[in-house]
Scaffold this active site. Sequence first.
Site, PDB file in Angstrom:
ATOM      1  N   ARG A 262       3.918-123.974  75.443  1.00 42.74           N
ATOM      2  CA  ARG A 262       4.581-124.047  76.746  1.00 42.74           C
ATOM      3  C   ARG A 262       5.770-123.092  76.803  1.00 42.74           C
ATOM      4  NH1 ARG A 262       6.260-129.988  77.808  1.00 42.74           N
ATOM      5  NH2 ARG A 262       6.419-130.111  75.520  1.00 42.74           N
TER       6      ARG A 262
ATOM      7  N   GLY B 205       2.689-133.976  51.857  1.00 39.27           N
ATOM      8  CA  GLY B 205       3.628-134.805  51.115  1.00 39.27           C
ATOM      9  C   GLY B 205       4.306-135.783  52.046  1.00 39.27           C
TER      10      GLY B 205
ATOM     11  N   LYS C 224      -4.429-140.950  54.619  1.00 37.79           N
ATOM     12  CA  LYS C 224      -3.237-141.808  54.690  1.00 37.79           C
ATOM     13  C   LYS C 224      -2.921-142.204  56.119  1.00 37.79           C
ATOM     14  CE  LYS C 224      -0.338-138.444  56.274  1.00 37.79           C
ATOM     15  NZ  LYS C 224       0.787-138.453  57.230  1.00 37.79           N
TER      16      LYS C 224
ATOM     17  N   THR D 267       4.136-142.848  55.189  1.00 38.62           N
ATOM     18  CA  THR D 267       3.451-143.006  56.474  1.00 38.62           C
ATOM     19  C   THR D 267       3.134-144.461  56.780  1.00 38.62           C
ATOM     20  OG1 THR D 267       2.449-140.845  56.056  1.00 38.62           O
ATOM     21  CG2 THR D 267       1.569-142.076  57.885  1.00 38.62           C
TER      22      THR D 267
ATOM     23  N   VAL E 117       0.534-137.231  69.043  1.00 38.03           N
ATOM     24  CA  VAL E 117      -0.764-137.522  68.443  1.00 38.03           C
ATOM     25  C   VAL E 117      -0.622-138.427  67.229  1.00 38.03           C
ATOM     26  CG1 VAL E 117      -2.793-136.537  67.339  1.00 38.03           C
ATOM     27  CG2 VAL E 117      -1.734-135.362  69.270  1.00 38.03           C
TER      28      VAL E 117
END
Length: 336
Positions: A33, A140, A195, A252, A284
């Site tokens: 953008r 990582g 993950k 995560t 996302v």
Amino acid sequence: MTRAAVLGAGSWGTAFAKVLADAGTEVTIWARRPEVAKALATEHRNPFYLPDVALPSVSATDDHVEALDGAGIVVLAVPSQSLRGNLEHWKGAIGAALARDDASLLSLAKGIETGTLLRMSQVIGEVTGADEGNIAVLSGPNLAKEIAAEQPAATVIACSDGARAVALQQACANGYFRPYTNTDVIGCEIGGACKNVIALACGIAAGMGLGDNSIASLITRGLAEIIRLGVALGAEPVTLAGLAGVGDLVATCTSPLSRNRSFGHVLGAGGSMEVAQNATHGQVAEGVKSCTSVRALAAAHDVEMPLTEAVHQVCHEGMSVAEAVGNLLGRRIKPE
């Protein structure tokens, strides 16, 4: 001085551009953008993703040809399922960089491509024609907001060409970001893709009100799934016991900054897929699509991944989270 083009101006692309610049690498960021490119160039910040982070001196453009001109490092920082389409658009300029500068292509994308079941490095090679030795991956425990705040973190850069991995390591090592090198590209990519799926499961559990025993069990059994699939594909188990495996998995699965965990938390609390998407502000959650492709990849190699199967059923087959948990707990008991 080595020059890097970072193609993608989301949270991680922006944060990694800062990492490179702070390491002394000249950086140009490409943003899809124009308004993002303008803000990066004039305000030295990204008000759309990391509004509170002051960036060092970096160039920015919405013209990928301009960004790639003279780049010795090409950082691919777009979501995994859109990587192929972007590469098709960029491949002429990337091909010129490969021919002119022997450029290194460094993937930050984590996922397995829907349909083809290819890892991201394989997609890059297929579309660009780059040699395997020119393609590296970075993986990582690298939550973008923490790294942008210069909190200490480590990562792994994997490439079949060990010397290229070292060159990339030197281009991004700084006082708060410590990269290690590895030649196990498969292990790093499988750890990074899977993950996200396990983080969805942990988020679902947390949203249901389950405690630390449940989360620890999910992380541990999730790691077992990841190792089984990785080994079946040729990965080294030690890679998945390191930063690109356990390290990324723990970060995560446990951090509120993780989009995948946050998405799962909404589902576990009774929210719909649409509500969960809105809760992550349109960013996302890679595991939502990756759970399907990881599941298919596992099936193709006769690898059992019950947690991945459960996440797929919740996200794409309408199964309730209560039923999914019941199915997991009702599985045959067996040795670890």
